[in-house]
Design a protein around this motif. Structure first.
Motif, short mmCIF file in Angstrom:
data_model
loop_
_atom_site.label_atom_id
_atom_site.label_comp_id
_atom_site.label_asym_id
_atom_site.label_seq_id
_atom_site.Cartn_x
_atom_site.Cartn_y
_atom_site.Cartn_z
N VAL A 98 -14.98 -0.56 -7.46
CA VAL A 98 -14.89 -1.43 -6.29
C VAL A 98 -15.01 -0.61 -5.00
CG1 VAL A 98 -13.44 -3.16 -7.42
CG2 VAL A 98 -12.37 -1.27 -6.20
N ASP A 99 -15.16 -1.33 -3.90
CA ASP A 99 -15.03 -0.73 -2.57
C ASP A 99 -13.54 -0.76 -2.27
OD1 ASP A 99 -14.89 -0.02 0.09
OD2 ASP A 99 -16.19 -1.63 0.80
N ALA A 100 -12.86 0.37 -2.46
CA ALA A 100 -11.41 0.43 -2.33
C ALA A 100 -10.94 0.07 -0.93
CB ALA A 100 -10.92 1.82 -2.73
N GLU A 101 -11.74 0.31 0.08
CA GLU A 101 -11.34 -0.01 1.46
C GLU A 101 -11.10 -1.51 1.64
OE1 GLU A 101 -10.57 2.05 4.05
OE2 GLU A 101 -10.74 3.65 2.57
N GLU A 102 -11.82 -2.32 0.87
CA GLU A 102 -11.64 -3.77 0.96
C GLU A 102 -10.21 -4.17 0.58
OE1 GLU A 102 -13.53 -7.70 -1.16
OE2 GLU A 102 -14.80 -5.94 -0.94
N SER A 103 -9.62 -3.48 -0.39
CA SER A 103 -8.28 -3.83 -0.85
C SER A 103 -7.20 -3.50 0.17
CB SER A 103 -7.96 -3.15 -2.17
OG SER A 103 -7.71 -1.77 -1.98
N ILE A 104 -7.47 -2.57 1.09
CA ILE A 104 -6.46 -2.22 2.10
C ILE A 104 -6.82 -2.71 3.49
CG2 ILE A 104 -5.54 -0.27 0.81
CD1 ILE A 104 -7.07 1.51 2.93
N ALA A 105 -7.82 -3.57 3.59
CA ALA A 105 -8.20 -4.12 4.90
C ALA A 105 -7.00 -4.78 5.56
CB ALA A 105 -9.35 -5.11 4.73
N TRP A 106 -6.12 -5.39 4.77
CA TRP A 106 -4.94 -6.07 5.32
C TRP A 106 -4.04 -5.09 6.07
CZ3 TRP A 106 0.08 -4.93 3.88
CH2 TRP A 106 0.25 -4.16 2.73
N THR A 107 -4.01 -3.81 5.65
CA THR A 107 -3.16 -2.82 6.34
C THR A 107 -3.72 -2.48 7.71
OG1 THR A 107 -4.26 -0.84 5.45
CG2 THR A 107 -2.47 -1.80 4.12
N LYS A 108 -4.99 -2.82 7.93
CA LYS A 108 -5.65 -2.57 9.22
C LYS A 108 -5.83 -3.85 10.02
CE LYS A 108 -7.99 1.27 7.05
NZ LYS A 108 -9.22 1.79 6.49
N GLY A 109 -5.12 -4.91 9.59
CA GLY A 109 -5.15 -6.17 10.32
C GLY A 109 -6.42 -6.97 10.13
N MET A 110 -7.06 -6.85 8.95
CA MET A 110 -8.32 -7.54 8.71
C MET A 110 -8.26 -8.37 7.43
SD MET A 110 -10.02 -6.39 11.29
CE MET A 110 -11.69 -6.88 11.02
N PHE A 111 -8.99 -9.48 7.43
CA PHE A 111 -9.35 -10.19 6.21
C PHE A 111 -10.75 -9.67 5.89
CE2 PHE A 111 -6.74 -13.61 8.22
CZ PHE A 111 -5.80 -13.77 7.22
N MET A 112 -10.94 -9.13 4.71
CA MET A 112 -12.27 -8.65 4.31
C MET A 112 -12.58 -9.23 2.95
SD MET A 112 -13.70 -4.75 3.80
CE MET A 112 -13.51 -4.31 5.50
N PHE A 113 -13.74 -9.83 2.83
CA PHE A 113 -14.14 -10.39 1.54
C PHE A 113 -15.62 -10.17 1.31
CE2 PHE A 113 -15.01 -14.04 4.27
CZ PHE A 113 -13.91 -14.06 5.10
N ASN A 114 -15.91 -9.85 0.06
CA ASN A 114 -17.27 -9.53 -0.36
C ASN A 114 -17.55 -10.37 -1.60
OD1 ASN A 114 -19.73 -8.41 -0.84
ND2 ASN A 114 -18.94 -6.46 -1.59
N ASP A 115 -18.30 -11.44 -1.44
CA ASP A 115 -18.60 -12.36 -2.54
C ASP A 115 -17.29 -12.89 -3.15
OD1 ASP A 115 -20.27 -13.81 -4.23
OD2 ASP A 115 -20.32 -12.23 -5.74
N TYR A 118 0.87 -1.17 0.00
CA TYR A 118 0.00 0.00 0.00
C TYR A 118 0.90 1.22 0.00
CZ TYR A 118 -3.18 3.61 1.60
OH TYR A 118 -3.91 4.76 1.71
N PHE A 119 0.64 2.17 -0.90
CA PHE A 119 1.47 3.36 -1.06
C PHE A 119 0.67 4.63 -0.83
CE2 PHE A 119 3.24 0.11 -3.80
CZ PHE A 119 4.61 0.23 -3.65
N GLU A 120 1.28 5.62 -0.22
CA GLU A 120 0.78 6.99 -0.16
C GLU A 120 1.90 7.86 -0.71
OE1 GLU A 120 -0.67 8.08 3.72
OE2 GLU A 120 -2.11 6.43 3.75
N VAL A 121 1.68 8.40 -1.89
CA VAL A 121 2.73 9.13 -2.60
C VAL A 121 2.28 10.57 -2.82
CG1 VAL A 121 4.12 9.22 -4.71
CG2 VAL A 121 3.40 7.01 -3.78
N HIS A 122 3.15 11.53 -2.47
CA HIS A 122 2.86 12.94 -2.69
C HIS A 122 3.30 13.34 -4.09
CE1 HIS A 122 1.67 13.65 1.43
NE2 HIS A 122 2.68 12.87 1.79
N LYS A 123 2.54 14.23 -4.68
CA LYS A 123 2.81 14.67 -6.05
C LYS A 123 4.13 15.44 -6.11
CE LYS A 123 0.15 16.55 -9.83
NZ LYS A 123 -1.16 17.05 -10.19
N ASP A 124 4.98 15.07 -7.07
CA ASP A 124 6.26 15.73 -7.29
C ASP A 124 6.64 15.52 -8.75
OD1 ASP A 124 8.85 16.67 -7.40
OD2 ASP A 124 9.53 15.58 -5.63
#
Length: 170
Positions: free
Chosen positions: A86-103, A5-11
């Motif tokens: 998509v629900d973008a939060e689902e893709s980063i659930a792992w960064t919050k210590g969660m397994f999240m799955f939707n169908d 997971y990346f957070e990149v500032h514009k440069d």
């Protein structure tokens, strides 16, 4: 290889480019998740904020090999190159210590479980991989607890022997 997971500032003076074996991302100041594992059939990029340009490097994707993602979109590069909402939060659930799955298919869920807990998965029947589940489970649980929660669906059962999990139909 892997997931990040990346957070990149514009440069503009210092472009940020992420390359995998299948694609090249030009980051335009953003928050995104990238999943590229050799044992999965697709490279998946999910955008949470900003914009990214995704270029397919695979020779098999001839047309439409460059896409610009907007927040809430996901590119999937496999035998084709697709874009979906998509629900973008689902893709980063792992960064919050969660397994999240939707169908999500059980095969995909247990692939994540096997990576997290460093175990092998054996299926009694390969059709079990296609069963679909919804849910959110903390990754901080013991493996047995995670599997017990999946068993509560009354569809599958698990047997743990050492570092191998056998999956059977209930």
């Amino acid at each position: 290889i892997g997931e990040a997971y990346f957070e990149v500032h514009k440069d503009k003076a210092h472009p940020f480019i992420v390359k995998t074996s299948e694609q090249e991302l030009s980051v335009l100041g953003t928050h995104f998740n990238l999943s590229s594992y050799p044992d999965e059939n697709a490279t998946v990029t999910t955008l949470l904020e900003g914009a990214v340009k995704v270029k397919a490097m695979s020779a098999q994707v001839q047309s439409h090999n460059t896409r610009i993602l907007r927040p809430g979109q996901q590119s999937v590069l496999a035998s084709s190159f697709t874009l979906r909402e998509v629900d973008a939060e689902e893709s980063i659930a792992w960064t919050k210590g969660m397994f999240m799955f939707n169908d999500e298919k059980l095969g995909n869920i247990l692939l994540k479980v096997s990576r997290w807990y460093d175990v092998n998965i054996v299926y009694q029947d390969d059709s079990l991989k296609n069963l679909r589940f919804w849910g959110t489970i903390t990754r901080h649980n013991k493996l047995s607890k995670v599997l017990h929660l999946l068993e509560r669906t009354q569809v599958v059962v698990f047997e743990i022997k050492g570092d191998t999990i056998r999956v059977s139909r209930k």
